[in-house]
Design a protein around this motif. Sequence first.
Motif, PDB file in Angstrom:
ATOM      1  N   ILE A 203      72.593  15.193  16.305  1.00 40.90           N
ATOM      2  CA  ILE A 203      72.807  14.006  17.144  1.00 40.90           C
ATOM      3  C   ILE A 203      72.925  12.763  16.273  1.00 40.90           C
ATOM      4  O   ILE A 203      72.242  12.627  15.256  1.00 40.90           O
ATOM      5  N   THR A 225      70.115   7.612  21.578  1.00 40.58           N
ATOM      6  CA  THR A 225      70.331   9.049  21.354  1.00 40.58           C
ATOM      7  C   THR A 225      69.783   9.877  22.512  1.00 40.58           C
ATOM      8  O   THR A 225      70.225  11.005  22.730  1.00 40.58           O
ATOM      9  N   VAL A 228      72.509  10.830  24.776  1.00 44.20           N
ATOM     10  CA  VAL A 228      73.348  11.889  24.201  1.00 44.20           C
ATOM     11  C   VAL A 228      72.662  13.240  24.370  1.00 44.20           C
ATOM     12  O   VAL A 228      73.293  14.229  24.759  1.00 44.20           O
ATOM     13  N   ALA A 229      71.356  13.278  24.103  1.00 42.51           N
ATOM     14  CA  ALA A 229      70.599  14.521  24.255  1.00 42.51           C
ATOM     15  C   ALA A 229      70.625  15.008  25.703  1.00 42.51           C
ATOM     16  O   ALA A 229      70.776  16.208  25.962  1.00 42.51           O
ATOM     17  N   THR A 247      68.501  20.278  17.598  1.00 49.20           N
ATOM     18  CA  THR A 247      69.201  19.309  16.750  1.00 49.20           C
ATOM     19  C   THR A 247      68.308  18.778  15.641  1.00 49.20           C
ATOM     20  O   THR A 247      68.791  18.484  14.542  1.00 49.20           O
TER      21      THR A 247
END
Length: 262
Positions: A203, A225, A228-229, A247
């Motif tokens: 990520i 982030t 995004v996760a 990740t």
Amino acid sequence: MIIDTHCHLDNSKYYEDIDKVIQNALDHGVKGFLIPGADFNDLPQSIKLAEKYDSVYFAVGIHPYDIDSYDEKVLEEYINHPKCIAVGECGLDYFRLPEDEEEKKANVAKQKEVFISQIEFAKKVKKPLIVHIREASDDSRQILIDYNAKEVGGVLHCYNASEHLLPLADHDFYFGIGGVLTFKNAKKLVSVLPKIPKDKLIIETDAPYLTPHPHRGERNEPYFTVFVADKMAELLNISRDEIEELTTTNAKKLFKEFSSIS
């Protein structure tokens, strides 16, 4: 825990509140940060932050847009700093080539020359690569293979969803997934994501750029982030906790210095 493997915390947009930005990320479970080297002028700020925060590391390299300032002596000057853990962001970017055909050819040739030089430097110092690719998937893949970048591996930063790059997973390259995944027009990346080996996913934000939904239009920062996760978990049909563990494990494999972070 999340590791942001690509965030330009040395950017002037953070000068007023960088400590707050880092603390906000830490408070939301982002425990590691990697500042890529894109512009030599920003290196002093990168080092300042890396020396202040245990969780911040940096890389040294030159972005394709700044190839005219490339000087391997600068890489040599900084690469042995204990917090310098990668070479880049280097690579190829054909998105803004000159319109004149001769100038275009010269620019592409210079980009390739500087990219190859940084690959060879990374192999010499045994550090992984941070590779920027935009509208140049075929040439980038071929150069990475031809020049045996597998020796050090690295990450394809801001992965641009070209299936032509998927074979690089077999050459020890990881795929940096950032805010673009959350965009409404990210159909190509959404479709390619499941094809990327899970042990090659990491990520990133590219902060302050490419801010994810629902914060589009704002300055990006490592805390984001988490969005995004969430999107990765949704698309891959696994839990957010699994995404974080996956990740983070991958980031620690690639950038071994992060292994001390918990």
